[in-house]
Write a protein that holds these residues in place. Structure first.
Motif, PDB file in Angstrom:
ATOM      1  N   ALA A 248       0.845  -1.190   0.000  1.00 14.87           N
ATOM      2  CA  ALA A 248       0.000   0.000   0.000  1.00 14.87           C
ATOM      3  C   ALA A 248       0.881   1.241   0.000  1.00 14.87           C
ATOM      4  CB  ALA A 248      -0.923   0.009   1.225  1.00 14.87           C
ATOM      5  N   LEU A 249       0.471   2.218  -0.775  1.00 11.73           N
ATOM      6  CA  LEU A 249       1.141   3.514  -0.801  1.00 11.73           C
ATOM      7  C   LEU A 249       0.047   4.567  -0.700  1.00 11.73           C
ATOM      8  CD1 LEU A 249       3.674   5.240  -1.118  1.00 11.73           C
ATOM      9  CD2 LEU A 249       3.382   5.100  -3.596  1.00 11.73           C
ATOM     10  N   MET A 250       0.057   5.306   0.409  1.00 13.04           N
ATOM     11  CA  MET A 250      -1.016   6.271   0.658  1.00 13.04           C
ATOM     12  C   MET A 250      -0.439   7.668   0.862  1.00 13.04           C
ATOM     13  SD  MET A 250      -3.400   4.022   3.246  1.00 13.04           S
ATOM     14  CE  MET A 250      -2.024   3.632   4.330  1.00 13.04           C
ATOM     15  N   PHE A 251      -1.280   8.655   0.592  1.00 14.23           N
ATOM     16  CA  PHE A 251      -0.866  10.043   0.711  1.00 14.23           C
ATOM     17  C   PHE A 251      -1.924  10.851   1.461  1.00 14.23           C
ATOM     18  CE2 PHE A 251       0.894   8.327  -3.210  1.00 14.23           C
ATOM     19  CZ  PHE A 251       2.241   8.667  -3.105  1.00 14.23           C
ATOM     20  N   VAL A 252      -1.442  11.745   2.327  1.00 13.34           N
ATOM     21  CA  VAL A 252      -2.306  12.748   2.922  1.00 13.34           C
ATOM     22  C   VAL A 252      -2.157  13.992   2.057  1.00 13.34           C
ATOM     23  CG1 VAL A 252      -2.796  14.164   4.941  1.00 13.34           C
ATOM     24  CG2 VAL A 252      -1.945  11.830   5.241  1.00 13.34           C
TER      25      VAL A 252
ATOM     26  N   GLY B 244     -11.926   6.631  -1.496  1.00  9.85           N
ATOM     27  CA  GLY B 244     -11.435   5.318  -1.869  1.00  9.85           C
ATOM     28  C   GLY B 244     -10.008   5.324  -2.359  1.00  9.85           C
ATOM     29  N   LEU B 245      -9.375   4.161  -2.261  1.00 14.76           N
ATOM     30  CA  LEU B 245      -8.026   3.955  -2.766  1.00 14.76           C
ATOM     31  C   LEU B 245      -8.099   3.125  -4.042  1.00 14.76           C
ATOM     32  CD1 LEU B 245      -6.206   2.985   0.572  1.00 14.76           C
ATOM     33  CD2 LEU B 245      -6.483   5.260  -0.417  1.00 14.76           C
ATOM     34  N   ALA B 246      -7.133   3.339  -4.931  1.00 13.65           N
ATOM     35  CA  ALA B 246      -7.070   2.528  -6.147  1.00 13.65           C
ATOM     36  C   ALA B 246      -6.673   1.100  -5.759  1.00 13.65           C
ATOM     37  CB  ALA B 246      -6.062   3.124  -7.121  1.00 13.65           C
ATOM     38  N   LEU B 247      -7.421   0.131  -6.252  1.00 14.06           N
ATOM     39  CA  LEU B 247      -7.170  -1.269  -5.909  1.00 14.06           C
ATOM     40  C   LEU B 247      -6.606  -2.002  -7.116  1.00 14.06           C
ATOM     41  CD1 LEU B 247      -7.438  -3.585  -3.848  1.00 14.06           C
ATOM     42  CD2 LEU B 247      -9.737  -3.999  -4.761  1.00 14.06           C
ATOM     43  N   TYR B 248      -5.425  -2.587  -6.925  1.00 15.35           N
ATOM     44  CA  TYR B 248      -4.767  -3.354  -7.977  1.00 15.35           C
ATOM     45  C   TYR B 248      -4.649  -4.812  -7.550  1.00 15.35           C
ATOM     46  CZ  TYR B 248      -3.141   0.910 -10.342  1.00 15.35           C
ATOM     47  OH  TYR B 248      -3.071   2.108 -11.011  1.00 15.35           O
TER      48      TYR B 248
ATOM     49  N   VAL C 173     -11.101   2.607   3.048  1.00 14.51           N
ATOM     50  CA  VAL C 173     -10.899   3.719   3.987  1.00 14.51           C
ATOM     51  C   VAL C 173     -12.224   4.079   4.655  1.00 14.51           C
ATOM     52  CG1 VAL C 173      -8.879   4.787   2.924  1.00 14.51           C
ATOM     53  CG2 VAL C 173     -11.127   5.352   2.053  1.00 14.51           C
ATOM     54  N   PRO C 174     -12.204   4.327   5.963  1.00  9.30           N
ATOM     55  CA  PRO C 174     -13.430   4.755   6.640  1.00  9.30           C
ATOM     56  C   PRO C 174     -13.776   6.185   6.246  1.00  9.30           C
ATOM     57  CG  PRO C 174     -11.574   4.857   8.149  1.00  9.30           C
ATOM     58  CD  PRO C 174     -11.057   4.235   6.886  1.00  9.30           C
ATOM     59  N   ASP C 175     -15.010   6.579   6.476  1.00 10.55           N
ATOM     60  CA  ASP C 175     -15.453   7.924   6.094  1.00 10.55           C
ATOM     61  C   ASP C 175     -14.602   9.011   6.733  1.00 10.55           C
ATOM     62  OD1 ASP C 175     -17.412   6.944   4.494  1.00 10.55           O
ATOM     63  OD2 ASP C 175     -19.030   7.162   5.955  1.00 10.55           O
ATOM     64  N   TYR C 176     -14.157   8.782   7.985  1.00 12.79           N
ATOM     65  CA  TYR C 176     -13.419   9.848   8.657  1.00 12.79           C
ATOM     66  C   TYR C 176     -11.982   9.982   8.148  1.00 12.79           C
ATOM     67  CZ  TYR C 176     -12.896   5.637  11.582  1.00 12.79           C
ATOM     68  OH  TYR C 176     -12.726   4.350  12.033  1.00 12.79           O
ATOM     69  N   PHE C 177     -11.523   9.069   7.326  1.00 19.31           N
ATOM     70  CA  PHE C 177     -10.233   9.213   6.638  1.00 19.31           C
ATOM     71  C   PHE C 177     -10.448   9.281   5.125  1.00 19.31           C
ATOM     72  CE2 PHE C 177      -7.837   6.852  10.271  1.00 19.31           C
ATOM     73  CZ  PHE C 177      -7.776   8.032  10.996  1.00 19.31           C
ATOM     74  N   ASN C 178     -11.580   9.826   4.716  1.00 15.08           N
ATOM     75  CA  ASN C 178     -11.923   9.816   3.290  1.00 15.08           C
ATOM     76  C   ASN C 178     -11.037  10.715   2.440  1.00 15.08           C
ATOM     77  OD1 ASN C 178     -12.796  12.387   3.910  1.00 15.08           O
ATOM     78  ND2 ASN C 178     -14.903  12.091   3.256  1.00 15.08           N
ATOM     79  N   PHE C 179     -10.176  11.483   3.082  1.00 17.10           N
ATOM     80  CA  PHE C 179      -9.272  12.366   2.340  1.00 17.10           C
ATOM     81  C   PHE C 179      -8.039  11.615   1.823  1.00 17.10           C
ATOM     82  CE2 PHE C 179      -8.802  12.692   6.951  1.00 17.10           C
ATOM     83  CZ  PHE C 179      -7.510  12.209   7.124  1.00 17.10           C
ATOM     84  N   MET C 180      -7.811  10.407   2.305  1.00 20.69           N
ATOM     85  CA  MET C 180      -6.620   9.655   1.912  1.00 20.69           C
ATOM     86  C   MET C 180      -6.674   9.278   0.431  1.00 20.69           C
ATOM     87  SD  MET C 180      -4.736   9.554   4.597  1.00 20.69           S
ATOM     88  CE  MET C 180      -3.488   8.437   3.962  1.00 20.69           C
TER      89      MET C 180
END
Length: 655
Positions: A291-295, A311-315, A329-336
């Motif tokens: 996983a590679l995530m960004f704020v 949502g995150l891109a799923l490969y 991602v949960p709603d409260y981290f929906n900015f990820m």
């Protein structure tokens, strides 16, 4: 013509028209099949000494012919014999790749780590009929001198005949359908259309995906060119690799610079600003994934609109399955923003969703912990950056705590920031408690429309004067968030129960404009009760003057300088009630509000009221009571019912 070996045309129609919801994924499926074919040959070279290939030569080629209206996906993989063409393409839902994985898992214990077969169900090939009126497959098996062509219109059956192919491998030629009012199939017969699909869906397939592209270059300047010579250009074609092949998230974090992460983020997620934080995770075990995530550095313009989709891109094995997988991602981290890639996902037959949501839930739980940990690290070690982040996304987390009815408290509570009236800066709940008096048992807050106004409220200054801090909450979600929070405990602050057991002390979250704050001594309470009883007739007259605006009028135990303050009984405050009123458009349903007017018996205004009442001047008592009520509403930052009547009353008083 040979009939399809599956019994009914209905199943074929299902494969072509129902399983897939997005026509453009046909290219993803054909490229994935080509990748599998190349992987099989590479695996064969590892297990069979008679197979000699150079992995650097293995590739996939995509081409198009506008005049013939064809799209061709070619590979130099293992190829197929005549019988294999008949079995693999003539039998719907037969997966040669699935058999390959099963056979090698049984014989070798496991497939080598660098051979990752994508196909499982044997239906991806048929997605070509979503855009093609006919499909022709020319294949030559490795080690064979013969090539065979399979051809079908995807309706009843297919033909197989001898063909020519210079080397081992397979060509899949899709003859595009004619354009309709709803579909422009020409899009897939262009350089831009195909490169866009490759980059979007197959950018991280492990083998080079090559295309012959049209280029333009400046011609060499002639030696005898005149002084006013103008440069001339010529067109030429060049074979280029379209895909990146090695995903940045597969590389070790130590081998990737932050500039590379920033560039990937801005390019893939279409942002003009570097991310505020980069989070990399490599998980191994029952479920292996990267996983590679960004704020993000700022909230997108549609962050708080209905159109925003989290949502995150799923490969899966480098092939894009979903552009935005909401379950990760949960709603409260929906900015990820970011990607998750796993070869272990159990996909459904169309590869567009998963068969087992439990896998997603397991990944989501781990990602949530990782995001929480990283945000906490930013909060503790880069406070300036965290406060900027919280200014952009704090409201999302507050709403998440409220909308989960407090269930997300353990995740979110210690990440929240509020403005401290005492410290005059943004602080956490733990920082509030660290500065609280030793006997404190509550966290106090005040809700309103601005920090400046809240800081001047009489009830806030009273609490501050007693040595307690007040969190000034000026966002419309703050009070709902505090209500959902209810209590908060810090593991470093413990209390001992009657059984002698020590446990984290729980602090009640209290609105200074609401319930009993617990800051009044028994002597002060007794004095207020006696004063209320002594002036009962005056308070009845004031209650009658205000009608149903207030529940009752009493002597206050919390005021020092102001003449009156409005408080409430129960969970609904004045500010919350006003918010419900503003949002209840076309509805008469608003929560019950129990307003109390608290009077400062030590203020000169109270002496004036008592004198007017003693003199029997009911009109003056009524007028003064109305003025005091409206003043208290204005202090709370709330609108008054009749501004004109208020100004007239003040003017009359000034005369």
């Amino acid at each position: 013509m040979r009939k399809f070996k599956t019994e009914s045309k209905k199943l074929l129609d299902l494969m072509i028209n129902s399983i897939y919801t997005n026509r453009e994924i046909f290219l993803r499926e054909l490229i994935s099949n080509a990748s599998d074919a190349v992987d099989k040959l590479y695996f064969k070279s590892l297990t069979d000494s008679d197979v000699a290939i150079n992995r650097a030569d293995l590739a996939i080629t995509v081409a198009f012919d506008k005049d013939a209206r064809t799209v061709t996906v070619s590979d130099n993989g293992i190829g197929m014999t005549k019988d294999e063409l008949d079995k693999n393409l003539g039998t719907i839902a037969h997966s040669d790749s699935f058999e390959f994985k099963a056979e090698n898992a049984a014989s070798e214990g496991e497939t080598p780590a660098d051979v990752d077969i994508i196909g499982q169900f044997g239906v991806g090939f048929y997605s070509a009929f979503m855009v093609g009126s006919k499909v022709r497959v020319v294949s030559r098996a490795y080690g064979s001198d013969e090539a065979w062509a399979w051809e079908s219109d995807g309706i009843e059956g297919y033909t197989i005949e001898a063909a020519e192919r210079a080397e081992h491998g397979t060509d899949v030629i899709v003859f595009l359908k004619e354009n309709t009012d709803d579909e422009r199939y020409d899009t897939y017969c262009s350089e831009y259309g195909l490169t866009d699909l490759i980059k979007r869906y197959s950018n991280y397939v492990r083998y080079p995906i090559q295309m012959e592209l049209e280029k333009s270059r400046m011609k060499p300047k002639p030696e005898d060119a005149p002084e006013d010579y103008k440069p001339e250009f010529e067109n030429y074609t060049a074979v280029e690799t379209i895909n990146s092949m090695i995903p940045i998230w597969k590389r070790k974090k130590s081998e990737v610079s932050q500039d590379e992460y920033n560039e990937f983020y801005k390019t893939d997620f279409h942002d003009y600003e570097d991310p505020a934080r980069t989070i990399s995770l490599h998980a191994e075990g029952a479920l292996t994934y990267d996983a590679l995530m960004f704020v993000p550095g700022h909230a997108p313009y549609d962050m708080y609109s209905k159109e925003y989709k989290k949502g995150l891109a799923l490969y899966s094995s480098g092939v894009l399955i979903m552009e935005k997988c909401e379950e990760l991602v949960p709603d409260y981290f929906n900015f990820m923003r970011g990607v998750v890639d796993s070869a272990d996902l159990t996909l459904n037959i169309s590869r567009e969703t998963l068969q087992h949501n439990g896998q997603l839930k397991a990944i989501a739980r781990r990602l949530e912990k990782k995001v929480k940990s990283d945000l906490a690290d930013m909060r503790d070690n880069d406070r300036e950056a965290y406060e900027k982040f919280f200014g952009e996304f704090g409201r999302t987390m507050k709403y998440g705590l409220y909308s989960s009815y407090g269930m997300a408290k353990d995740v979110l509570a210690d990440l929240l920031l509020f403005y401290s009236a005492k410290q005059k800066k943004m602080i956490t709940l733990d920082e509030y408690l660290a500065d609280a008096p030793a006997d404190a048992d509550a966290i106090f807050f005040a809700a309103g429309d601005s920090v400046e106004r809240l800081a001047q409220m009489p009830i806030v200054t009273t609490v501050l004067a007693k040595g307690y801090d007040v969190l000034l909450c000026n966002e419309n979600v703050d009070e709902f968030c505090m209500m959902a929070l209810g209590t908060y405990s810090n593991k470093d602050i413990v209390s001992t129960g009657e059984d002698g057991e020590a446990s984290p002390k729980e602090f009640t979250v209290k609105n200074v404009g609401g319930e009993d704050l617990g800051l009044t001594t028994e002597e002060e309470k007794k004095e207020a009760e006696e004063a209320t009883t002594e002036n009962a007739e005056l308070f009845d007259a004031m209650k009658d003057a205000l009608g149903d605006k207030v529940e009752k009028v009493v002597v206050s135990t919390r005021l020092t300088d102001a003449p009156v303050v409005l408080t409430t009984e129960g969970a609904v405050s004045l500010q919350m009630a006003q918010m419900f009123k503003q949002n209840a458009v076309g509805s008469d349903e608003t929560p019950d509000l129990h307003v109390i007017m608290e009077v400062n018996a030590k203020h000169p205004v109270f002496d004036t009221l008592r004198a007017a009442h003693a003199a029997g001047d009911a009109d003056k008592v009524k007028t003064y009571t109305g003025i005091l009520y409206d003043q208290a509403m204005l202090v709370e930052g709330l609108p008054i019912e009749d501004p004109l009547a208020f100004t007239q009353a003040v003017s009359a008083l000034m005369k």
